[in-house]
Design an enzyme around this catalytic site. Structure first.
Site, mmCIF file in Angstrom:
data_model
loop_
_atom_site.group_PDB
_atom_site.id
_atom_site.type_symbol
_atom_site.label_atom_id
_atom_site.label_comp_id
_atom_site.label_asym_id
_atom_site.label_seq_id
_atom_site.Cartn_x
_atom_site.Cartn_y
_atom_site.Cartn_z
ATOM 1 N N TYR A 22 0.842 -1.199 0.000
ATOM 2 C CA TYR A 22 0.000 0.000 0.000
ATOM 3 C C TYR A 22 0.879 1.253 0.000
ATOM 4 O O TYR A 22 0.926 1.996 -0.954
ATOM 5 C CB TYR A 22 -0.956 -0.016 1.187
ATOM 6 C CG TYR A 22 -1.976 1.104 1.133
ATOM 7 C CD1 TYR A 22 -3.107 0.988 0.327
ATOM 8 C CD2 TYR A 22 -1.800 2.278 1.868
ATOM 9 C CE1 TYR A 22 -4.032 2.029 0.247
ATOM 10 C CE2 TYR A 22 -2.726 3.304 1.798
ATOM 11 C CZ TYR A 22 -3.835 3.179 0.991
ATOM 12 O OH TYR A 22 -4.753 4.204 0.913
ATOM 13 N N SER A 76 -6.451 0.951 -4.448
ATOM 14 C CA SER A 76 -6.572 2.379 -4.170
ATOM 15 C C SER A 76 -5.196 3.030 -4.306
ATOM 16 O O SER A 76 -4.614 3.015 -5.397
ATOM 17 C CB SER A 76 -7.191 2.585 -2.787
ATOM 18 O OG SER A 76 -7.658 3.898 -2.618
ATOM 19 N N ASP A 124 -17.652 3.555 -8.058
ATOM 20 C CA ASP A 124 -16.596 3.996 -7.145
ATOM 21 C C ASP A 124 -16.511 5.518 -7.191
ATOM 22 O O ASP A 124 -16.040 6.091 -8.170
ATOM 23 C CB ASP A 124 -15.256 3.383 -7.557
ATOM 24 C CG ASP A 124 -14.167 3.619 -6.511
ATOM 25 O OD1 ASP A 124 -14.360 4.488 -5.639
ATOM 26 O OD2 ASP A 124 -13.138 2.933 -6.565
ATOM 27 N N HIS A 159 -15.932 1.308 -4.079
ATOM 28 C CA HIS A 159 -14.512 1.217 -3.760
ATOM 29 C C HIS A 159 -14.162 -0.087 -3.044
ATOM 30 O O HIS A 159 -12.989 -0.399 -2.875
ATOM 31 C CB HIS A 159 -14.120 2.415 -2.899
ATOM 32 C CG HIS A 159 -12.654 2.714 -2.902
ATOM 33 N ND1 HIS A 159 -11.941 3.003 -4.048
ATOM 34 C CD2 HIS A 159 -11.742 2.765 -1.889
ATOM 35 C CE1 HIS A 159 -10.678 3.225 -3.743
ATOM 36 N NE2 HIS A 159 -10.532 3.088 -2.437
#
Length: 714
Positions: free
Chosen positions: A482, A562, A646, A681
């Site tokens: 991430y 993301s 999203d 999302h």
């Protein structure tokens, strides 16, 4: 993005030389849908940048809708040819099919809890009068919509538990409706509140609650920019049109993120205001004094500060001011400025995440991304270290102050989450709810390693696989990351990842800079003009896995969602030869325009924007995945995933990246996009859709690593 508010070892595998003929047969027949190129050109500091797929940003156009349909037809046609995809779906379904129960919650004389019988699309809320009583259904989100895509986002109760307010998300959108019901009868009190977004529901006694929202934007509510958040107070029984605007209505109070919550003693309203996902201004209002004003506690947006709890006139604040790893301070509410703050739990070398319950404060620390928990009384005395069941992640320890027990969950990458009940007076814990997962954790091992990134920084990574794994460079491996927004990746069990481990896969999670594993400085080291550090950390993690013979480039996939989707997009364009498969999910992929959609401008703390300066523009352009796809380069086999609803990271990012890859990529590796319809999302995604998604992702990954059958089928 986060609002202020994540195996059978293989020694004899199908030879790589046997699969290219199979892949070539599929890929040579693949015809991507034609994607029209427009003539849009933007100029940044004298540099012209073409944006040929700008039209894909219009999520309401018939042309975009037709493009989505055509892309899905090509993608699913390819996925359906993968011979073992159905086997993966069958095993995922079996693994998912066990009863899952949450920790209890005590409200108005009832014990409330969430439960999923196994394959229900959404968790059901139950309640009972005592531990031995029979439970009854309180709310069943599976009945909110026929297809299971309307989910329960939040459930709160008034002070005496007689009234409940809950929010729902339709189709995965961040826009919410709040519904108020009589908790005893279930009867609806009034018309639902609408157009609520990025909001809590915080009660003031039994009379009403605070919530946040934006004015409905012009144009598409799924992609139009929203940048003035407002805090409202809703009195039960009155129309939403009469709700009091508490904060955010003036230019001086304009902020992208505004939240309000009432302290447990019902005395203070706490208001947090911010323009980015890091740093906030903090205010309090004494609700016992009708005419009291909002008092500024701290206006320095370089730091994050919140009210942890209160006792009488004393505020207990959680802050990273002068404490990059966090600390707890106390101050009198009558004069709460930072000059008067006194350390209660001092700053330390480990990141602090405090909580309260049963008359105590619990300090959960991250020690190299693994939990350690200490218990304190309200005089600041350390009571004990909490004995945890093992090495992993502990979360919870958050109850009302008059609670008699404290509940927490414990998990790691190979251990399904188990809920424990702890006696706060003795520190003793017992199992409250064991996991029923059909997964033998004793057959797997998680190992933490430290590897060296490009600039010499030591970065931790946890690698999980079946015991006895042969380090021969042939193991199918997913590397996950991430690296942003101060978010920490701590060990946690995933049913989907359990299936990957069973199939013979290795699962590695790298704790990259940009995350919060080592506090504010670790976060800042992966932001703006230092964002390349994150990508370098991830690339170094891949190189470590290859050098240590866990896997090879032919058997390595990278995955992230993301901000993690940006991570995957960046490394696959910078080092395409390093990976066999790339799996960017709901990614931020157009770094020149991300801030023009919904609340994207709030991410500028991490990214900077193309308007900030010529230097910042050039830096973003240098790594923006959409702008760094080069003609004729052979990129990894890529499966982009996104949702058409999203409104956090709008799907146009993924659409444009897919169009660039399909137009320019060389070689035979497929460049596909899987677009989930009526989905957002990720939060609230129905179980049925989640199983289908993972079946496709794992099937695609193994197939394009060269497997013609599952790796554990010798």
């Amino acid at each position: 993005m986060k609002y202020l508010l994540g195996a059978v070892a293989v020694s004899l595998l199908t030879a790589c030389s046997q699969s290219p003929s199979n892949e070539e047969e599929v890929n040579n027949q693949m015809q991507y849908p034609e994607t029209r190129k427009g003539d849009v050109v933007d100029t940044y500091f004298g540099t012209e940048v073409a944006d040929p797929y700008r039209w894909l940003e219009d999520d309401r156009s018939e042309e975009t809708e037709a493009w989505v349909k055509a892309q899905n037809e090509v993608t699913f046609s390819h996925l359906e040819k993968i011979p073992f995809r159905e086997k993966i779906e069958e095993r995922l379904t079996e693994l998912w099919n066990y009863e899952k129960v949450s920790a209890p919650r005590f409200e108005g004389g009832y014990i409330y809890f969430y439960k999923n019988d196994g394959l229900q699309n959404q968790y059901v809320v139950y309640r009972k009068k005592s531990e031995d009583a029979e439970a009854e259904v309180f709310l069943d989100p599976n009945k909110f919509s026929e297809d299971g895509t309307t989910s329960l986002a939040q459930l709160t109760f008034s002070e005496d538990g007689s009234i409940a307010a809950y929010s729902i998300s339709e189709g995965g959108s961040d826009w919410r409706k709040i519904i108020v019901i009589d908790a005893e009868t279930g009867d609806q009190h009034e018309e639902p509140l609408v157009d609520v977004k990025f909001s809590g529901i915080s009660w003031k006694g039994n009379e009403g609650f605070y919530y946040s929202s934006y004015d409905k934007p012009e144009g598409s509510e799924l992609s139009a920019k929203t940048d003035q958040h407002k805090l409202y107070y809703h009195e039960i029984g009155t129309p939403q049109s009469e709700d009091d605007l508490i904060f955010g209505g003036t230019e001086a109070e304009k902020n992208r993120y505004v939240g309000g919550y009432v302290t447990e003693d019902d005395r203070f309203l706490v208001v947090s205001a911010a323009n980015s996902t890091s740093g906030n201004k903090l205010y309090i209002k004494d609700l016992t004094k009708p005419d009291s004003e909002l008092v500024l506690v701290d206006g320095d947006v370089a730091y994050d500060t919140s009210v942890l709890t209160t006792r009488g006139d004393t505020l207990y604040l959680e802050t990273n001011m002068d404490a990059p790893n966090g600390r707890v301070v106390t101050v009198n509410a009558g004069n709460p400025k930072p000059d008067n703050w006194q350390d209660f739990i001092a700053h330390s070398e480990n990141v602090l995440n405090p909580s309260t319950g049963a008359g105590y404060i619990f300090a959960e620390y991250m020690v190299d991304a693994v939990s350690k928990v200490e218990q304190y009384d309200y005089d600041g005395n350390k009571v004990r270290d909490i004995a945890l069941p093992g090495v992993g992640s502990a979360s919870g320890f958050s109850e009302k102050q008059d609670a008699e027990k404290v509940y927490y969950s414990f998990t790691n990458y190979s251990t399904p989450s188990t809920i424990y009940e702890m006696n706060p007076e003795t520190g003793e814990s017992v199992v409250y709810e064991a996991s029923g997962a059909d997964f033998d954790s004793s057959q797997y091992v998680s190992k933490q390693v430290f590897y060296t990134s490009k600039d010499g920084t030591e970065v931790p990574m946890i690698i999980t696989h079946k015991k006895g794994l042969e380090l021969d460079g042939t193991n199918p491996t997913i590397l996950y990351g991430y690296g942003g927004f101060n978010i920490s990746l701590t060990p946690s069990f995933s049913i989907a990842n359990a299936a990957w481990l069973e199939m013979g896969g290795v699962y590695a999670v790298a704790n990259l800079r940009g995350g919060g594993e080592y506090g504010k400085e670790w976060h800042k080291a992966g932001t703006k003009m230092q964002k390349q550090n994150v990508f370098d950390d991830f690339i170094a993690a891949a190189e470590y896995l290859i050098e240590a013979d866990y896997t090879s480039s032919d058997r390595l996939a990278v995955r992230g969602g993301s901000n993690g989707g940006l991570l995957v997009g960046a490394v696959m364009t910078q080092r395409p030869e390093l990976f066999a498969v790339a799996l960017p999910a709901v990614g931020v992929l157009d770094m020149l325009r991300y801030h023009t959609f919904t609340a994207g401008a709030g991410w500028a703390y991490d990214y900077g924007t193309a308007e900030d300066s010529k230097e910042m523009f050039e830096y973003l352009l240098n790594y923006s995945p959409v702008h760094n796809v080069e003609q004729g380069v052979e990129y990894p086999a890529t499966l982009i995933t996104t949702g058409d609803h999203d409104d956090r990271v709008v799907p146009a990012h993924s659409f444009k990246f897919a169009a660039e890859l399909q137009d320019k990529a060389g070689g035979d590796n497929p460049q596909l996009i899987r677009i989930e319809t009526n989905a957002g999302h990720g939060a609230g995604t129905p179980v049925s859709k989640t199983i289908e998604q993972y079946s496709d992702i794992f099937g695609f990954t193994l197939y394009h690593m060269g497997f013609e059958s599952l790796p554990n089928e010798k």
